[in-house]
Design an enzyme around this catalytic site. Structure first.
Site, PDB file in Angstrom:
ATOM      1  N   VAL A   1       0.837  -1.200   0.000  1.00  0.00           N
ATOM      2  CA  VAL A   1       0.000   0.000   0.000  1.00  0.00           C
ATOM      3  C   VAL A   1       0.877   1.258   0.000  1.00  0.00           C
ATOM      4  O   VAL A   1       0.623   2.214  -0.746  1.00  0.00           O
ATOM      5  CB  VAL A   1      -0.956  -0.027   1.221  1.00  0.00           C
ATOM      6  CG1 VAL A   1      -1.673   1.300   1.382  1.00  0.00           C
ATOM      7  CG2 VAL A   1      -1.958  -1.165   1.075  1.00  0.00           C
TER       8      VAL A   1
ATOM      9  N   GLU B   1      -7.565   1.394   2.482  1.00  0.00           N
ATOM     10  CA  GLU B   1      -7.191   1.216   1.079  1.00  0.00           C
ATOM     11  C   GLU B   1      -7.817  -0.075   0.551  1.00  0.00           C
ATOM     12  O   GLU B   1      -7.754  -1.098   1.192  1.00  0.00           O
ATOM     13  CB  GLU B   1      -5.658   1.153   1.003  1.00  0.00           C
ATOM     14  CG  GLU B   1      -5.112   1.165  -0.387  1.00  0.00           C
ATOM     15  CD  GLU B   1      -5.704   2.266  -1.241  1.00  0.00           C
ATOM     16  OE1 GLU B   1      -5.386   3.429  -1.004  1.00  0.00           O
ATOM     17  OE2 GLU B   1      -6.493   1.952  -2.157  1.00  0.00           O
TER      18      GLU B   1
ATOM     19  N   LEU C   1      -7.184  -1.310  -2.645  1.00  0.00           N
ATOM     20  CA  LEU C   1      -6.572  -1.725  -3.906  1.00  0.00           C
ATOM     21  C   LEU C   1      -6.286  -3.220  -3.961  1.00  0.00           C
ATOM     22  O   LEU C   1      -5.995  -3.857  -2.953  1.00  0.00           O
ATOM     23  CB  LEU C   1      -5.313  -0.919  -4.214  1.00  0.00           C
ATOM     24  CG  LEU C   1      -4.228  -0.718  -3.166  1.00  0.00           C
ATOM     25  CD1 LEU C   1      -3.309  -1.905  -3.123  1.00  0.00           C
ATOM     26  CD2 LEU C   1      -3.466   0.545  -3.511  1.00  0.00           C
TER      27      LEU C   1
ATOM     28  N   PHE D   1     -16.541 -11.918  -8.163  1.00  0.00           N
ATOM     29  CA  PHE D   1     -16.219 -12.820  -7.048  1.00  0.00           C
ATOM     30  C   PHE D   1     -17.138 -14.038  -6.963  1.00  0.00           C
ATOM     31  O   PHE D   1     -17.451 -14.522  -5.886  1.00  0.00           O
ATOM     32  CB  PHE D   1     -16.166 -12.047  -5.712  1.00  0.00           C
ATOM     33  CG  PHE D   1     -14.841 -11.364  -5.550  1.00  0.00           C
ATOM     34  CD1 PHE D   1     -14.484 -10.320  -6.399  1.00  0.00           C
ATOM     35  CD2 PHE D   1     -13.914 -11.782  -4.603  1.00  0.00           C
ATOM     36  CE1 PHE D   1     -13.239  -9.712  -6.311  1.00  0.00           C
ATOM     37  CE2 PHE D   1     -12.673 -11.187  -4.512  1.00  0.00           C
ATOM     38  CZ  PHE D   1     -12.340 -10.141  -5.367  1.00  0.00           C
ATOM     39  N   LEU D   2     -17.560 -14.517  -8.140  1.00  0.00           N
ATOM     40  CA  LEU D   2     -18.346 -15.747  -8.179  1.00  0.00           C
ATOM     41  C   LEU D   2     -17.592 -16.820  -8.970  1.00  0.00           C
ATOM     42  O   LEU D   2     -18.204 -17.705  -9.542  1.00  0.00           O
ATOM     43  CB  LEU D   2     -19.725 -15.487  -8.797  1.00  0.00           C
ATOM     44  CG  LEU D   2     -20.709 -14.685  -7.931  1.00  0.00           C
ATOM     45  CD1 LEU D   2     -22.038 -14.503  -8.643  1.00  0.00           C
ATOM     46  CD2 LEU D   2     -20.942 -15.354  -6.566  1.00  0.00           C
TER      47      LEU D   2
ATOM     48  N   CYS E   1      -4.943 -10.189   2.452  1.00  0.00           N
ATOM     49  CA  CYS E   1      -6.076  -9.444   3.034  1.00  0.00           C
ATOM     50  C   CYS E   1      -7.308 -10.282   3.356  1.00  0.00           C
ATOM     51  O   CYS E   1      -7.779 -10.260   4.490  1.00  0.00           O
ATOM     52  CB  CYS E   1      -6.474  -8.314   2.100  1.00  0.00           C
ATOM     53  SG  CYS E   1      -5.227  -7.039   2.002  1.00  0.00           S
TER      54      CYS E   1
ATOM     55  N   LYS F   1      -2.950 -15.216  -6.774  1.00  0.00           N
ATOM     56  CA  LYS F   1      -3.801 -14.812  -7.888  1.00  0.00           C
ATOM     57  C   LYS F   1      -2.877 -14.362  -9.017  1.00  0.00           C
ATOM     58  O   LYS F   1      -1.661 -14.226  -8.806  1.00  0.00           O
ATOM     59  CB  LYS F   1      -4.741 -13.670  -7.475  1.00  0.00           C
ATOM     60  CG  LYS F   1      -4.004 -12.390  -7.104  1.00  0.00           C
ATOM     61  CD  LYS F   1      -4.929 -11.333  -6.554  1.00  0.00           C
ATOM     62  CE  LYS F   1      -5.374 -10.366  -7.594  1.00  0.00           C
ATOM     63  NZ  LYS F   1      -6.027  -9.168  -7.045  1.00  0.00           N
TER      64      LYS F   1
HETATM   65  C1  UDX Z   1      -8.363  -7.940  -1.718  1.00  0.00           C
HETATM   66  C2  UDX Z   1      -9.519  -6.976  -1.948  1.00  0.00           C
HETATM   67  O1  UDX Z   1     -10.159  -7.301  -3.182  1.00  0.00           O
HETATM   68  C3  UDX Z   1      -9.020  -5.537  -1.934  1.00  0.00           C
HETATM   69  O2  UDX Z   1     -10.106  -4.640  -2.066  1.00  0.00           O
HETATM   70  C4  UDX Z   1      -8.280  -5.275  -0.617  1.00  0.00           C
HETATM   71  O3  UDX Z   1      -7.751  -3.990  -0.570  1.00  0.00           O
HETATM   72  C5  UDX Z   1      -7.163  -6.294  -0.431  1.00  0.00           C
HETATM   73  O4  UDX Z   1      -7.700  -7.616  -0.524  1.00  0.00           O
HETATM   74  P1  UDX Z   1      -6.403  -8.947  -3.207  1.00  0.00           P
HETATM   75  O5  UDX Z   1      -5.933  -9.637  -1.968  1.00  0.00           O
HETATM   76  O6  UDX Z   1      -5.390  -8.254  -4.068  1.00  0.00           O
HETATM   77  O7  UDX Z   1      -7.483  -7.827  -2.844  1.00  0.00           O
HETATM   78  O8  UDX Z   1      -7.105 -10.039  -4.108  1.00  0.00           O
HETATM   79  P2  UDX Z   1      -8.566 -10.312  -4.693  1.00  0.00           P
HETATM   80  O9  UDX Z   1      -8.627  -9.898  -6.100  1.00  0.00           O
HETATM   81  O10 UDX Z   1      -9.606  -9.802  -3.791  1.00  0.00           O
HETATM   82  O11 UDX Z   1      -8.566 -11.907  -4.646  1.00  0.00           O
HETATM   83  C6  UDX Z   1      -8.390 -12.590  -3.421  1.00  0.00           C
HETATM   84  C7  UDX Z   1      -8.369 -14.069  -3.624  1.00  0.00           C
HETATM   85  O12 UDX Z   1      -9.666 -14.536  -3.983  1.00  0.00           O
HETATM   86  C8  UDX Z   1      -7.423 -14.564  -4.720  1.00  0.00           C
HETATM   87  O13 UDX Z   1      -6.770 -15.728  -4.254  1.00  0.00           O
HETATM   88  C9  UDX Z   1      -8.343 -14.887  -5.862  1.00  0.00           C
HETATM   89  O14 UDX Z   1      -7.818 -15.872  -6.719  1.00  0.00           O
HETATM   90  C10 UDX Z   1      -9.578 -15.396  -5.116  1.00  0.00           C
HETATM   91  N1  UDX Z   1     -10.841 -15.266  -5.880  1.00  0.00           N
HETATM   92  C11 UDX Z   1     -11.260 -14.035  -6.278  1.00  0.00           C
HETATM   93  C12 UDX Z   1     -11.608 -16.400  -6.125  1.00  0.00           C
HETATM   94  O15 UDX Z   1     -11.254 -17.513  -5.744  1.00  0.00           O
HETATM   95  N2  UDX Z   1     -12.797 -16.257  -6.798  1.00  0.00           N
HETATM   96  C13 UDX Z   1     -13.245 -15.046  -7.226  1.00  0.00           C
HETATM   97  O16 UDX Z   1     -14.331 -14.995  -7.814  1.00  0.00           O
HETATM   98  C14 UDX Z   1     -12.455 -13.896  -6.960  1.00  0.00           C
END
Ligand code: UDX
Length: 435
Positions: free
Chosen positions: A11, A149, A151, A247-248, A258, A318
């Site tokens: 961040v 934040e 992001l 997120f589905l 996070c 990810k």
């Molecule tokens: C997250 C939040 O989205 C963000 O707003 C916050 O500031 C920090 O945490 P991030 O950790 O970068 O961000 O990843 P994110 O894109 O949220 O994905 C988190 C995890 O969920 C990943 O392992 C991703 O692969 C998984 N995921 C995401 C799924 O399994 N299915 C989905 O539909 C979406």
């Protein structure tokens, strides 16, 4: 504005680079000498699209400076942004030791009134405590603002500049005006609220995203048990605007710095305050069991894993990041190691050397080397490049053409048509759950 940013992590670094890009004068301070030296030499401690260029450009323009010297970093700074990590403690509560250590130093070093913006994710009530601590027996006025934040790693530079909303917890009109000025380039809804609400919004948002993933994974497991194509189900459910399609994506579940940490923090908060948070506890259980389901599918398809060659595609939690914090790959490789399987791994950017200290695997240098002679392959990161793999070549390279796709990259029908075996969809065994 003249701004000091404390913490050159995810961040802090992104905030520093973008705020410098907007024309502010930024000093970014971190006590980690190796990290600061690397940054001074033009090397970033993490991979994030677009960040390297932004840091380089603004260092050249002398709008972005890195240092380990806190005292120097605070000279003439009217704004201080705190962006230090708040990782999980053993009991699920966030560990605030880095935060308080930075605040103690700040209290000793400030020589003028400052506005302190808290970007670190902190429990409800923390900004109030910080304000009390910094203003007690002090000659200077410290105005505290909560600015969580949101992001996402992998698109952090974009997210900082084009957020869905800006959430600000504040106390005085002076603070509000400063925030309006600082974030003037942002064209999004700005929510001004109190400190506690602002702190809760961050946790509630992340835990909700985690819940959405565990929910769709539960529905996916039901589809496996009784029928139904989860991709069609998720797509159609998401078309309801009250639900939304993000997120589905079902699969191996969430990792990262996070979602797991913040969901755990809310569970710990509920437990400490006598609030029933079983819904969130289950989010974490479902998420962990998704990892075990994969190992169980492997065991069910291959039998004894001893001596079997398992290809792992993707280590990062990810796509578009080199971060492996709480990544499903770590859990899965470590269980396969325990069960005696041989692991070969490919990831386009993750530094494998660090991981080899605790895990046993062979680091492949390209996709096809990973598949060569494999008894099964598991996809654990949704890297775009995996989508264009030559399936025919892979099938020929593999010893047994079995792909367990933990990220829903390939259509199951397509794999079947190309001669791949489809893994058994079964729940984790009791012995794996207790592993
Ligand atoms: C997250 C939040 O989205 C963000 O707003 C916050 O500031 C920090 O945490 P991030 O950790 O970068 O961000 O990843 P994110 O894109 O949220 O994905 C988190 C995890 O969920 C990943 O392992 C991703 O692969 C998984 N995921 C995401 C799924 O399994 N299915 C989905 O539909 C979406």
């Amino acid at each position: 504005m003249k701004i000091c940013i404390v913490g050159a992590g995810y961040v802090g670094l992104v905030s520093a680079a973008v705020l410098a890009h907007w024309g502010h004068e930024i000093v970014c301070v971190d006590k980690d000498e190796a990290k600061i030296n690397a940054l001074l030499g033009g090397e970033l401690p993490l991979y994030e699209e677009g960040l390297q260029e932004l840091v380089e450009q603004n260092m050249k323009k002398e709008r972005l400076v890195f240092t380990t010297d806190f005292t120097q970093a605070l000279v003439n700074r009217e704004v201080v942004i705190l962006a230090v990590g708040t990782p999980s403690s053993e009991d699920g509560h966030p560990n605030l030791s880095y935060l308080w250590s930075a605040l103690r130093t700040l209290k000793l070093q400030i020589k003028q009134d400052v506005t302190l913006i808290i970007k670190s994710t902190v429990p409800v009530g923390t900004c109030a405590l910080i304000s009390q601590f910094l203003n007690k027996d002090s000659n200077y006025d410290v105005e505290v603002i909560s600015a969580p934040e949101f992001l996402r790693q992998g698109s952090a530079v974009y997210d900082f500049q084009y957020p869905d909303r800006l959430v600000i917890g504040y106390k005085t009109e002076k603070a509000r005006v400063l925030i309006e000025n600082l974030f003037q380039p942002l064209n999004c809804t700005k929510v001004f609220t109190d400190w506690d609400s602002s702190e809760m919004i961050k946790y509630a948002s992340n835990a909700f995203l985690a819940m959405k993933i565990s929910y769709i994974n539960t529905i996916a497991n039901l589809c496996d048990a009784v029928g139904g194509n989860i991709k069609d189900v998720a797509y159609s459910v998401g078309l309801d605007r009250r639900i939304g399609s993000a997120f589905l994506n079902s699969g191996v579940g969430f990792g990262g710095s996070c979602l797991p940490k913040d969901t755990r923090a809310l569970v710990a908060l509920g437990e400490a305050n006598g609030v029933n948070v079983s819904i969130l506890r289950d989010v974490l259980v479902v998420n962990y069991e998704q990892r075990l389901r994969i190992v169980n599918q492997l065991k069910e398809s291959l039998g004894d894993l001893r001596g079997k060659n398992i290809a792992i595609l993707g280590l990062a939690f990810k796509a578009n990041t080199d971060d492996v914090r709480e990544a499903p790959s770590i859990t899965i490789i470590s269980i396969i190691n325990k069960l005696g399987g041989q692991v070969r791994v490919y990831d386009p950017i993750v530094n494998m050397e660090n991981l080899q200290r605790n895990l046993s695997f062979y680091p492949a240098t390209d996709h096809y080397e990973t598949f060569d002679g494999a008894d099964a392959a598991i996809i654990l990161t949704d890297w775009e490049e995996f989508r264009s793999l030559d399936l025919e070549r892979i099938r020929q390279l593999m010893n047994t053409p079995l792909i367990i796709d933990g990220r829903g990259i390939f259509e199951e029908k397509k794999l079947e048509n190309q001669g791949f075996l489809i893994p058994q969809k079964i729940s984790p065994e009791q012995d794996l759950i207790s592993a």
